[in-house]
Structures are given as structure tokens and as C-alpha cells.
Design a protein around this motif. Structure first.
Motif, PDB file in Angstrom:
ATOM      1  N   LYS A   1     -23.267  24.088 -34.351  1.00  0.00           N
ATOM      2  CA  LYS A   1     -22.458  25.325 -33.991  1.00  0.00           C
ATOM      3  C   LYS A   1     -23.514  26.400 -33.756  1.00  0.00           C
ATOM      4  O   LYS A   1     -24.574  26.548 -34.359  1.00  0.00           O
ATOM      5  CB  LYS A   1     -21.459  25.984 -34.843  1.00  0.00           C
ATOM      6  CG  LYS A   1     -20.104  25.028 -34.795  1.00  0.00           C
ATOM      7  CD  LYS A   1     -19.126  25.866 -35.209  1.00  0.00           C
ATOM      8  CE  LYS A   1     -17.831  24.918 -35.155  1.00  0.00           C
ATOM      9  NZ  LYS A   1     -16.582  25.587 -34.835  1.00  0.00           N
TER      10      LYS A   1
ATOM     11  N   ARG B   1     -27.682  23.501 -30.503  1.00  0.00           N
ATOM     12  CA  ARG B   1     -26.607  24.424 -30.620  1.00  0.00           C
ATOM     13  C   ARG B   1     -25.872  24.440 -29.506  1.00  0.00           C
ATOM     14  O   ARG B   1     -26.299  24.355 -28.466  1.00  0.00           O
ATOM     15  CB  ARG B   1     -27.178  25.769 -30.799  1.00  0.00           C
ATOM     16  CG  ARG B   1     -27.883  25.982 -32.283  1.00  0.00           C
ATOM     17  CD  ARG B   1     -27.995  27.660 -32.569  1.00  0.00           C
ATOM     18  NE  ARG B   1     -28.367  27.849 -34.049  1.00  0.00           N
ATOM     19  CZ  ARG B   1     -27.756  27.760 -35.023  1.00  0.00           C
ATOM     20  NH1 ARG B   1     -26.492  27.459 -34.838  1.00  0.00           N
ATOM     21  NH2 ARG B   1     -28.479  28.103 -36.169  1.00  0.00           N
TER      22      ARG B   1
ATOM     23  N   VAL C   1     -18.523  19.247 -32.549  1.00  0.00           N
ATOM     24  CA  VAL C   1     -19.641  18.846 -33.291  1.00  0.00           C
ATOM     25  C   VAL C   1     -19.913  18.185 -34.193  1.00  0.00           C
ATOM     26  O   VAL C   1     -18.815  17.272 -34.590  1.00  0.00           O
ATOM     27  CB  VAL C   1     -19.968  20.440 -34.264  1.00  0.00           C
ATOM     28  CG1 VAL C   1     -20.986  20.538 -35.157  1.00  0.00           C
ATOM     29  CG2 VAL C   1     -19.687  21.562 -33.372  1.00  0.00           C
TER      30      VAL C   1
ATOM     31  N   SER D   1     -19.350  24.211 -24.871  1.00  0.00           N
ATOM     32  CA  SER D   1     -18.632  24.966 -26.117  1.00  0.00           C
ATOM     33  C   SER D   1     -17.481  23.967 -26.569  1.00  0.00           C
ATOM     34  O   SER D   1     -17.068  23.953 -27.641  1.00  0.00           O
ATOM     35  CB  SER D   1     -18.101  26.273 -25.808  1.00  0.00           C
ATOM     36  OG  SER D   1     -17.518  26.353 -24.710  1.00  0.00           O
TER      37      SER D   1
END
Length: 128
Positions: free
Chosen positions: A128, A47, A101, A97
Motif C-alpha cells: 500500500k 506501491r 496487496v 489500486s
């Protein structure tokens, strides 16, 4: 005279075994090979913003040598790098962040003094 002949025969057999035995030569080469083995991170997916680790251990490299741990994107862009002493090592990193992805990322560890001595990169993905 007979003891001299026996000595020469034994000596020649011994020296031919020691200097020509392939296992001895291969073992010396194997022992001298510098290796880095990367044990994490696993393939994921991990994640965004999760804390992960690059872990490694090495063979035939002095423990006071410096290794460089890196995370690269599939495009080869370095996203994270940190130096640490060799031997058995772990470096934590946070999955960024801003990292896209669904792409591949590679964690690797190389010897600072010889960039040809690297582990096999650990491939992982993020979600995510």
C-alpha cells in the motif's frame, strides 16, 4: 600424381572437419534460438498506483516483430497487456489500486506470432 594424392588428402581432412565438428553445429543452433530477456520490473514490493515498467531485449528475433507485454496475477488473470515492436523495449504500467496487496504478480513478454517464445516472467509484489 603426387599432387592429386595430396589434394585428395587435404580435401578429405577439410570436409571431415567442417561437416563433423560439433562446435560448428552447436554454434548454428545457438544462433538460431529466439530469446526474450526481461530486465524489469524488479521484485518490489511496489506501491499501489506507482508507475513501473516492463523492459526487455531479445536475441535472434526481427526488430519489426511484435511483442506482447502482460502483467498477470498469481491466479493467472491478465491485469495489463500492451503490444510493442521487438528489439529493446519498455512499456510503462501503473500498479492498480484494486490489485490485492501481498500477492505475487508476473510481468512477461512473448512474441505475438509465436506464443512459445517468451521471456522468463519477472515476479513482483505490491504494497500500500
Amino acid at each position: 600424381m603426387r599432387s592429386l594424392a595430396i589434394f585428395l588428402i587435404v580435401f578429405s581432412l577439410f570436409t571431415s572437419l567442417v561437416f563433423t565438428h560439433p562446435a560448428i553445429v552447436v554454434d548454428e543452433v545457438k544462433r538460431a534460438t529466439k530469446e526474450i530477456h526481461i530486465s524489469s520490473p524488479g521484485p518490489g514490493p511496489w506501491r499501489i498506483n506507482s508507475l513501473q515498467a516492463i523492459s526487455w531485449w531479445s536475441s535472434n528475433i526481427a526488430t519489426d516483430a511484435i511483442c506482447i507485454a502482460t502483467i498477470k496475477s498469481e491466479a493467472g488473470v491478465v491485469l495489463f497487456t500492451q503490444e510493442k515492436k521487438n528489439g529493446i523495449g519498455t512499456v510503462g504500467f501503473t500498479v492498480g489500486s484494486s490489485w490485492p496487496v501481498g500477492k505475487n504478480y508476473y510481468a512477461n513478454v512473448c512474441l505475438k506470432s509465436d506464443s512459445s517464445v517468451c521471456g522468463t516472467p519477472a515476479k513482483f509484489t505490491i504494497t500500500k
